[in-house]
Scaffold this motif. Sequence first.
Motif, PDB file in Angstrom:
ATOM      1  N   ARG A  82      -2.808 -16.531   1.945  1.00 37.05           N
ATOM      2  CA  ARG A  82      -3.164 -15.172   1.536  1.00 37.05           C
ATOM      3  C   ARG A  82      -2.414 -14.827   0.250  1.00 37.05           C
ATOM      4  NH1 ARG A  82      -3.119 -12.471   6.171  1.00 37.05           N
ATOM      5  NH2 ARG A  82      -5.189 -11.512   6.154  1.00 37.05           N
ATOM      6  N   ASN A  85      -2.513  -8.362   0.580  1.00 36.37           N
ATOM      7  CA  ASN A  85      -3.408  -7.452   1.300  1.00 36.37           C
ATOM      8  C   ASN A  85      -2.840  -6.050   1.216  1.00 36.37           C
ATOM      9  OD1 ASN A  85      -1.313  -7.862   3.179  1.00 36.37           O
ATOM     10  ND2 ASN A  85      -2.681  -7.504   4.907  1.00 36.37           N
ATOM     11  N   THR A  87      -3.155  -2.229   3.017  1.00 35.28           N
ATOM     12  CA  THR A  87      -3.623  -1.380   4.107  1.00 35.28           C
ATOM     13  C   THR A  87      -3.003  -0.004   3.902  1.00 35.28           C
ATOM     14  OG1 THR A  87      -3.714  -3.282   5.604  1.00 35.28           O
ATOM     15  CG2 THR A  87      -3.794  -1.093   6.598  1.00 35.28           C
ATOM     16  N   GLY A 216     -11.291 -12.306  -2.895  1.00 36.83           N
ATOM     17  CA  GLY A 216     -10.980 -11.363  -1.847  1.00 36.83           C
ATOM     18  C   GLY A 216     -12.087 -10.368  -1.587  1.00 36.83           C
ATOM     19  N   ASP A 225      -8.064  -7.327   0.830  1.00 31.76           N
ATOM     20  CA  ASP A 225      -7.477  -8.588   1.276  1.00 31.76           C
ATOM     21  C   ASP A 225      -7.890  -9.675   0.298  1.00 31.76           C
ATOM     22  OD1 ASP A 225      -5.936 -10.201   2.824  1.00 31.76           O
ATOM     23  OD2 ASP A 225      -7.246 -10.221   4.571  1.00 31.76           O
TER      24      ASP A 225
END
Length: 268
Positions: A82, A85, A87, A216, A225
């Motif tokens: 990854r 990300n 949130t 992403g 993400d």
Amino acid sequence: NYPQTPINKSYYLNKSPIDYQTYHQAITKVKEQIAKGNTYLLNLTFQTPIESNLSLLEIFRYSKAKFKLYFKDEFICFSPERFVNITDNTIATYPMKGTIDTNIPNAASKILANQKEMAEHTMVVDLLRNDLGIIGKKVKVNKFRFIDKIKAGDKELLQVSSEIEATIDNWQKNWLEMILQLLPAGSISGTPKKKTIEIIKKVENYNRGFYTGIFGITDEKTFLDSAVIIRYIEKDKNLIYKSGGGITIDSNVKEEYEELIKKVYIPI
């Protein structure tokens, strides 16, 4: 994320990696630059021609990975890493540095105790802490050097990652510009980033293309993400797999060469 389709046929993967002497010459050049203080960590990559009876689309469907991408029958990516990300108002990144075969006795303790791997990972974490500090505040390392297990063809590998977090405000207004400020990813470039990239272009002497970029998804409101484009195969006249690893002053050429080749696999 994209679901895996169970493989319904036997397959083969033949690889023709760069010769050891050429690789040795490249690492020698990198270490010369490290000795001069121009870089401390550099992600060195090469192209490996491969042959398989699987098409790009089949490899995409059959492969197991956290993040998968199939692009117009031009390239595929089955990435374990990854990038960032988001949130709500929290952004996190997950640098991945350090790989070892699970078949090696006491593999987890060995990779965590390896001083070269520790130094390499620490440098990447410092780099990405600074990167997140460009666009965020309250930067902190939530987890340092934890282990994930990934499928690598007929083998399993342990990969060492960390989790770094920061707070960002109103990212919805200019999220693309913010992401661009973080590129290229520290784990596939090095530190200091600008000078290291200049050295990479001279030493590698090929065009990475989409490889080591990012991809992403976002709703532009509550989440974003993304992943690093590694574990990558592109179609030219033939299939080309691109792989590499981080080089420091303590890197062992033979071990780095073997890692380069081990990372050429299909995670089925």
